[in-house]
Design a protein around this motif. Sequence first.
Motif, PDB file in Angstrom:
ATOM      1  N   PRO A  91       0.655  -1.476  -0.389  1.00 44.37           N
ATOM      2  CA  PRO A  91      -0.567  -0.127  -0.066  1.00 44.37           C
ATOM      3  C   PRO A  91       0.973   1.143   0.415  1.00 44.37           C
ATOM      4  CG  PRO A  91      -0.571  -1.171   1.559  1.00 44.37           C
ATOM      5  CD  PRO A  91       0.388  -2.092   1.491  1.00 44.37           C
ATOM      6  N   PHE A  92       1.918   1.938   0.400  1.00 41.48           N
ATOM      7  CA  PHE A  92       2.718   2.226   1.138  1.00 41.48           C
ATOM      8  C   PHE A  92       3.889   2.697  -0.848  1.00 41.48           C
ATOM      9  CE2 PHE A  92       1.782   0.832   5.140  1.00 41.48           C
ATOM     10  CZ  PHE A  92       2.137   2.157   5.573  1.00 41.48           C
ATOM     11  N   GLU A  93       3.966   1.518  -1.477  1.00 44.35           N
ATOM     12  CA  GLU A  93       4.299   1.832  -2.122  1.00 44.35           C
ATOM     13  C   GLU A  93       3.414   2.442  -4.067  1.00 44.35           C
ATOM     14  OE1 GLU A  93       7.477  -1.893  -2.628  1.00 44.35           O
ATOM     15  OE2 GLU A  93       6.375  -2.617  -3.621  1.00 44.35           O
ATOM     16  N   LYS A  94       2.128   1.874  -3.762  1.00 45.13           N
ATOM     17  CA  LYS A  94       1.222   2.547  -3.901  1.00 45.13           C
ATOM     18  C   LYS A  94       1.016   3.753  -4.346  1.00 45.13           C
ATOM     19  CE  LYS A  94      -1.802  -1.547  -4.860  1.00 45.13           C
ATOM     20  NZ  LYS A  94      -2.938  -1.796  -5.043  1.00 45.13           N
ATOM     21  N   ASP A  95       0.885   4.548  -2.910  1.00 51.36           N
ATOM     22  CA  ASP A  95       0.520   5.949  -2.727  1.00 51.36           C
ATOM     23  C   ASP A  95       1.854   7.152  -2.390  1.00 51.36           C
ATOM     24  OD1 ASP A  95       2.153   5.960  -0.190  1.00 51.36           O
ATOM     25  OD2 ASP A  95       0.337   5.324   1.001  1.00 51.36           O
ATOM     26  N   GLY A  96       3.120   6.436  -3.164  1.00 55.18           N
ATOM     27  CA  GLY A  96       4.234   7.217  -3.497  1.00 55.18           C
ATOM     28  C   GLY A  96       4.853   6.773  -2.261  1.00 55.18           C
ATOM     29  N   THR A  97       4.487   6.722  -0.746  1.00 58.54           N
ATOM     30  CA  THR A  97       5.304   6.849   0.079  1.00 58.54           C
ATOM     31  C   THR A  97       6.455   6.311   0.044  1.00 58.54           C
ATOM     32  OG1 THR A  97       3.753   7.116   1.613  1.00 58.54           O
ATOM     33  CG2 THR A  97       5.506   6.773   3.002  1.00 58.54           C
ATOM     34  N   LEU A  98       6.947   4.855  -0.620  1.00 60.16           N
ATOM     35  CA  LEU A  98       8.122   4.228  -1.030  1.00 60.16           C
ATOM     36  C   LEU A  98       8.291   3.782  -2.172  1.00 60.16           C
ATOM     37  CD1 LEU A  98       7.738   0.945   2.166  1.00 60.16           C
ATOM     38  CD2 LEU A  98       8.634   2.847   2.391  1.00 60.16           C
ATOM     39  N   VAL A  99       9.887   3.192  -2.609  1.00 60.69           N
ATOM     40  CA  VAL A  99       9.788   3.202  -3.467  1.00 60.69           C
ATOM     41  C   VAL A  99       9.817   1.944  -4.036  1.00 60.69           C
ATOM     42  CG1 VAL A  99      11.728   2.608  -5.782  1.00 60.69           C
ATOM     43  CG2 VAL A  99      11.365   4.207  -3.760  1.00 60.69           C
ATOM     44  N   LYS A 100       9.384   1.554  -5.634  1.00 59.54           N
ATOM     45  CA  LYS A 100       8.557   0.565  -5.326  1.00 59.54           C
ATOM     46  C   LYS A 100       9.889  -1.221  -5.578  1.00 59.54           C
ATOM     47  CE  LYS A 100       5.279  -2.290  -8.371  1.00 59.54           C
ATOM     48  NZ  LYS A 100       5.142  -3.428  -7.292  1.00 59.54           N
ATOM     49  N   ARG A 101       9.790  -1.945  -5.119  1.00 57.29           N
ATOM     50  CA  ARG A 101      10.631  -2.833  -5.170  1.00 57.29           C
ATOM     51  C   ARG A 101       9.874  -4.744  -5.423  1.00 57.29           C
ATOM     52  NH1 ARG A 101      11.637   0.211  -1.021  1.00 57.29           N
ATOM     53  NH2 ARG A 101      14.028   0.482   0.061  1.00 57.29           N
ATOM     54  N   ASP A 102      10.646  -5.144  -6.444  1.00 56.13           N
ATOM     55  CA  ASP A 102       9.577  -6.082  -6.703  1.00 56.13           C
ATOM     56  C   ASP A 102       9.950  -7.194  -5.825  1.00 56.13           C
ATOM     57  OD1 ASP A 102      12.256  -7.468  -7.537  1.00 56.13           O
ATOM     58  OD2 ASP A 102      12.231  -6.707  -9.560  1.00 56.13           O
ATOM     59  N   ARG A 103       9.321  -8.778  -6.379  1.00 58.64           N
ATOM     60  CA  ARG A 103       9.390 -10.667  -5.351  1.00 58.64           C
ATOM     61  C   ARG A 103      11.010 -10.433  -5.599  1.00 58.64           C
ATOM     62  NH1 ARG A 103       6.086 -13.276  -2.683  1.00 58.64           N
ATOM     63  NH2 ARG A 103       6.445 -15.248  -1.578  1.00 58.64           N
ATOM     64  N   THR A 104      11.671 -10.503  -6.249  1.00 59.90           N
ATOM     65  CA  THR A 104      12.743 -10.791  -6.569  1.00 59.90           C
ATOM     66  C   THR A 104      14.581 -10.132  -5.473  1.00 59.90           C
ATOM     67  OG1 THR A 104      12.594 -11.944  -8.607  1.00 59.90           O
ATOM     68  CG2 THR A 104      14.477 -11.978  -8.079  1.00 59.90           C
ATOM     69  N   GLU A 105      13.875  -8.794  -6.122  1.00 59.85           N
ATOM     70  CA  GLU A 105      14.955  -8.553  -4.973  1.00 59.85           C
ATOM     71  C   GLU A 105      14.752  -8.112  -3.404  1.00 59.85           C
ATOM     72  OE1 GLU A 105      15.164  -3.247  -3.941  1.00 59.85           O
ATOM     73  OE2 GLU A 105      13.973  -3.506  -5.696  1.00 59.85           O
ATOM     74  N   ILE A 106      13.317  -8.484  -2.766  1.00 54.74           N
ATOM     75  CA  ILE A 106      12.820  -8.578  -1.608  1.00 54.74           C
ATOM     76  C   ILE A 106      14.049 -10.043  -1.351  1.00 54.74           C
ATOM     77  CG2 ILE A 106      11.505  -9.273   0.815  1.00 54.74           C
ATOM     78  CD1 ILE A 106       9.455  -6.587  -1.212  1.00 54.74           C
ATOM     79  N   GLU A 107      13.692 -11.061  -1.986  1.00 55.23           N
ATOM     80  CA  GLU A 107      13.848 -12.251  -1.891  1.00 55.23           C
ATOM     81  C   GLU A 107      15.656 -12.238  -2.186  1.00 55.23           C
ATOM     82  OE1 GLU A 107      12.076 -14.451  -5.119  1.00 55.23           O
ATOM     83  OE2 GLU A 107      10.137 -14.950  -3.756  1.00 55.23           O
ATOM     84  N   ARG A 108      16.257 -11.419  -2.387  1.00 54.83           N
ATOM     85  CA  ARG A 108      17.523 -11.721  -2.104  1.00 54.83           C
ATOM     86  C   ARG A 108      18.095 -11.074  -1.669  1.00 54.83           C
ATOM     87  NH1 ARG A 108      19.078  -7.949  -6.610  1.00 54.83           N
ATOM     88  NH2 ARG A 108      18.643  -6.161  -5.013  1.00 54.83           N
ATOM     89  N   ASP A 109      17.197  -9.887  -0.952  1.00 54.27           N
ATOM     90  CA  ASP A 109      18.310  -9.424   0.451  1.00 54.27           C
ATOM     91  C   ASP A 109      17.328  -9.180   1.335  1.00 54.27           C
ATOM     92  OD1 ASP A 109      19.473  -7.881  -1.747  1.00 54.27           O
ATOM     93  OD2 ASP A 109      18.258  -6.258  -1.540  1.00 54.27           O
ATOM     94  N   ALA A 110      15.889 -10.766   1.818  1.00 57.68           N
ATOM     95  CA  ALA A 110      15.562 -10.215   2.948  1.00 57.68           C
ATOM     96  C   ALA A 110      16.353 -11.081   3.940  1.00 57.68           C
ATOM     97  CB  ALA A 110      14.739 -11.892   2.859  1.00 57.68           C
ATOM     98  N   ASP A 111      17.858 -11.315   4.085  1.00 55.94           N
ATOM     99  CA  ASP A 111      18.632 -10.835   5.256  1.00 55.94           C
ATOM    100  C   ASP A 111      18.842  -9.726   5.834  1.00 55.94           C
ATOM    101  OD1 ASP A 111      20.751 -11.188   2.738  1.00 55.94           O
ATOM    102  OD2 ASP A 111      21.988 -11.538   3.754  1.00 55.94           O
ATOM    103  N   HIS A 112      18.819  -8.772   4.859  1.00 53.78           N
ATOM    104  CA  HIS A 112      18.571  -7.474   5.244  1.00 53.78           C
ATOM    105  C   HIS A 112      17.380  -6.783   5.828  1.00 53.78           C
ATOM    106  CE1 HIS A 112      22.642  -6.601   2.226  1.00 53.78           C
ATOM    107  NE2 HIS A 112      21.549  -7.256   1.549  1.00 53.78           N
ATOM    108  N   TYR A 113      16.644  -7.346   6.139  1.00 51.32           N
ATOM    109  CA  TYR A 113      15.690  -6.513   6.493  1.00 51.32           C
ATOM    110  C   TYR A 113      14.931  -7.595   8.350  1.00 51.32           C
ATOM    111  CZ  TYR A 113      13.321  -5.301   2.440  1.00 51.32           C
ATOM    112  OH  TYR A 113      12.644  -4.612   1.269  1.00 51.32           O
TER     113      TYR A 113
END
Length: 449
Positions: free
Chosen positions: A321-343
């Motif tokens: 929801p925050f990506e849709k309203d422009g609060t956050l930059v959009k991230r795709d699933r592949t990027e989050i899966e790759r960087d899961a340990d950063h979260y």
Amino acid sequence: MSAVFNFTFVPWFRSVAPYIHLHRGKTFVVGIAGEAIAAGKLPHLAQDLALIQSMGVKIVLVHGFRPQVNEQLAAKGHQAKYSHGMRITDTVALDCAQEAAGQLRYEIEAAFSQGLPNTPMAGSTVRVISGNFITARPVGVVDGVDFKHSGMVRKVDTAGIKRTLDFGAMVLLSPFGFSPTGEAFNLTMEEVATSVAIELQADKLIFLTEIPGIRTSPDQPESEDNPIDTELPLAAAEKLLAQLPNPLQPTDTAFYLQHCVKACKSGVERSHILPFAVDGSLLLEIYVHDGIGTMVIDEKLESLREATADDVGGILQLIEPFEKDGTLVKRDRTEIERDADHYTVIEHDGVIFGCAALYPYPEAKTAEMAALTVSPHSQSQGDGERILKRIEQRARLAGLDSIFVLTTRTMHWFIKRGFVQADPEWLPEARKRKYNINRKSQVLVKKLS
């Protein structure tokens, strides 16, 4: 159907869905005070319990009958007698208890048999099965007081109850038990519900009571500054219980709390004290993030931890929801899966309610905190600060001197928490190359002491 209804219903239903999945197949023992039935709450309680069962929850229902027995005694000109917070059950009181229990079982079964069109129970089929699942023993003589036909739970037929639940029926228990010789004993709803929950190792023990829960300052009157404590860790509950006087009335703070503590110490995951006066309190407690009453638990429900690959779906659902309203930059699933340990995530009862990522730039001894998000359902409760502190801790452990964020809308939140504005030229070279000048994000930096 109005657009306003659609706008509110859809996000609400999506927020409830994780709890529907979470509780499916779980076992709840629900104790209803006789005062709730006397107050006319049974029809709505039956509807809510039928709804909860329809979503896959196994329910054992234990009813009380304190006011109903007293009413029967008064009709016979016989005085109700109590000691040590328990009823002294003489022969007349035992007869009154049996009459009250029979009448209440009839009323409860009738309430679950309703299926009128345009009602919450339309089309529902709720089988209610009761039986001699409780073996009892006499209380006996305590401090010179003979409790006569008052009893305590000796044994619970867990196998029989589980078979009935697996059959898809709701188990209904009256506060009665029988000795191996067939002698009847009057029990308390609270002890029966607690004993059954412990023996079944139920997922929840829920009391629908005359009180709204336990306040943050139990010795102080109700006020906005003294709200209900919605989550009480077991250690804190035990400490509070030790400070309270022995309960004699159901309205005493320790009356239901003592049973919640006993259940949690014996393996029941969560015990709840809810007000029957609030319509829908069961639904509000089970399917809403913070609930409405007091929950006693052996550990804090909220877990602040580093994310794993299994959390990717929850993170995506949170930030979308925050990506849709422009609060956050959009991230795709592949990027989050790759960087899961950063979260870093905050998980509550199996649902992710907050997250943030930490992307280090070791050559510049700094790191970017990205995608800091807290669910609208739990904002203003300090979760953002907790995530920020964990991110700062992770950065310090990595030997970094600072963290920075890029934001377009939440600049003041970060400034209040020690960040200062910097020019985009301050950014590490690798991050500067990815800076979107069209987005005009503000760069905020926080030095780590």
